[in-house]
Design a protein around this motif. Structure first.
Motif, PDB file in Angstrom:
ATOM      1  N   ASN A  51      25.656 -40.257   9.433  1.00 20.73           N
ATOM      2  CA  ASN A  51      25.183 -39.999  10.795  1.00 20.73           C
ATOM      3  C   ASN A  51      24.520 -38.639  10.963  1.00 20.73           C
ATOM      4  O   ASN A  51      23.952 -38.351  12.007  1.00 20.73           O
ATOM      5  N   ASN A  52      24.622 -37.776   9.991  1.00 20.81           N
ATOM      6  CA  ASN A  52      24.020 -36.453  10.081  1.00 20.81           C
ATOM      7  C   ASN A  52      22.549 -36.542   9.675  1.00 20.81           C
ATOM      8  O   ASN A  52      22.208 -36.451   8.503  1.00 20.81           O
ATOM      9  N   GLN A  53      21.701 -36.738  10.670  1.00 16.32           N
ATOM     10  CA  GLN A  53      20.273 -36.936  10.391  1.00 16.32           C
ATOM     11  C   GLN A  53      19.382 -35.854  10.985  1.00 16.32           C
ATOM     12  O   GLN A  53      18.174 -36.004  11.019  1.00 16.32           O
TER      13      GLN A  53
ATOM     14  N   GLN B 277      13.059 -34.534  12.543  1.00 15.78           N
ATOM     15  CA  GLN B 277      12.288 -33.300  12.662  1.00 15.78           C
ATOM     16  C   GLN B 277      10.934 -33.560  13.317  1.00 15.78           C
ATOM     17  O   GLN B 277      10.474 -32.783  14.155  1.00 15.78           O
ATOM     18  N   LYS B 278      10.298 -34.682  12.949  1.00 12.38           N
ATOM     19  CA  LYS B 278       9.022 -35.023  13.555  1.00 12.38           C
ATOM     20  C   LYS B 278       9.187 -35.342  15.042  1.00 12.38           C
ATOM     21  O   LYS B 278       8.358 -34.969  15.865  1.00 12.38           O
ATOM     22  N   ASP B 279      10.266 -36.033  15.384  1.00  7.58           N
ATOM     23  CA  ASP B 279      10.529 -36.355  16.791  1.00  7.58           C
ATOM     24  C   ASP B 279      10.723 -35.080  17.604  1.00  7.58           C
ATOM     25  O   ASP B 279      10.215 -34.948  18.728  1.00  7.58           O
ATOM     26  N   LEU B 280      11.486 -34.145  17.045  1.00  8.11           N
ATOM     27  CA  LEU B 280      11.706 -32.868  17.741  1.00  8.11           C
ATOM     28  C   LEU B 280      10.401 -32.099  17.917  1.00  8.11           C
ATOM     29  O   LEU B 280      10.147 -31.512  18.972  1.00  8.11           O
ATOM     30  N   THR B 281       9.569 -32.110  16.879  1.00 11.82           N
ATOM     31  CA  THR B 281       8.272 -31.420  16.952  1.00 11.82           C
ATOM     32  C   THR B 281       7.387 -32.034  18.015  1.00 11.82           C
ATOM     33  O   THR B 281       6.746 -31.319  18.803  1.00 11.82           O
TER      34      THR B 281
END
Length: 249
Positions: A10-12, A19-23
């Motif tokens: 679950n640690n993604q 990371q792309k979603d956060l960016t």
């Protein structure tokens, strides 16, 4: 026991997808801040051709505008992919960009500024990047130089500034241009005493806002705003590289 051992699969947070979603989320928030800052103000568009790591053609798009404090702002908006660097392709890409971000072409400023003339605007930008100015562009620079506060507004010329207003009929109606002439006469008498030590147009604009004269001389300030959102014209005027003697037929 480490976090990875506890979290198992679950640690993604470090995964490329997350990371792309956060960016993308951060980019969307920054874009919203820029668009809210521009609101309904006029702006200009700077397009820089470049290639990504895959050697695909793309454009780096920068918006230039004046904020409510009278400061000139340049903000990177996005990278836009283009199939090639032809004017038609660039126009299509910019049309899509404007639609996506709900930017109004009616607020875009530059040479000859209408929806049907967007290709000419792009042509002008290419010419500017190559430092190749047409006679009409140089003539407009002559008009803009009249706003320069250097040497106690020594280049101020009401006739030329009225010609500048005639280039932007979307911003200056016939009635506005009649009022503008009267405003310019009062404006120069007012600022020559109070702002005679100003060295560039950007500093003058901020001082005008600070003192509330942007309301008193609203049409003159509109001219200043147009001058400051034109990237190349502003560079010439503010850095002192341009003077009337440089213009020849």
């Amino acid at each position: 026991m480490t976090m990875n051992e506890n979290a198992l699969g679950n640690n993604q947070m470090k995964s490329p997808t997350i990371q792309k979603d956060l960016t993308r989320a951060c980019a969307a928030e920054v874009t919203n801040v820029i668009l809210n800052d521009i609101k309904d103000n006029i702006f200009s568009l700077m397009v820089i051709e470049c290639r990504d790591i895959s050697v695909n053609e793309q454009m780096r798009v920068v918006l230039r505008y004046m904020n409510k404090h009278g400061c000139v702002i340049e903000r990177f908006l996005t990278f836009a992919h283009a199939s090639d660097t032809s004017v038609i392709s660039l126009k299509k890409t910019i049309d899509e960009l404007f639609g996506k971000h709900k930017l109004s072409l009616s607020r875009l400023r530059g040479q000859d500024t209408t929806k049907l003339q967007i290709c000419k605007i792009l042509d002008m930008m290419i010419q500017e990047m190559n430092n190749q100015f047409s006679k009409s562009s140089m003539e407009e620079l002559t008009y803009i130089a009249c706003l320069d506060p250097k040497d106690s507004f020594s280049q101020f010329d009401i006739g030329k500034l009225l010609h500048l207003a005639e280039l932007y009929l979307e911003d200056f109606s016939l009635t506005d241009r009649v009022i503008l002439e009267n405003q310019l006469e009062t404006y120069i008498q007012n600022v020559r005493g109070e702002f005679s030590m100003m060295e560039d147009l950007g500093s003058l604009a901020k001082k005008i806002v600070e003192t509330g004269k942007n309301t008193i001389f609203s049409l003159v300030y509109r001219l200043i705003e147009i001058a400051l959102v034109l990237p190349v014209a502003t560079a010439f005027v503010e850095r002192g590289f341009f003077c009337d003697e440089n213009y020849q037929d």
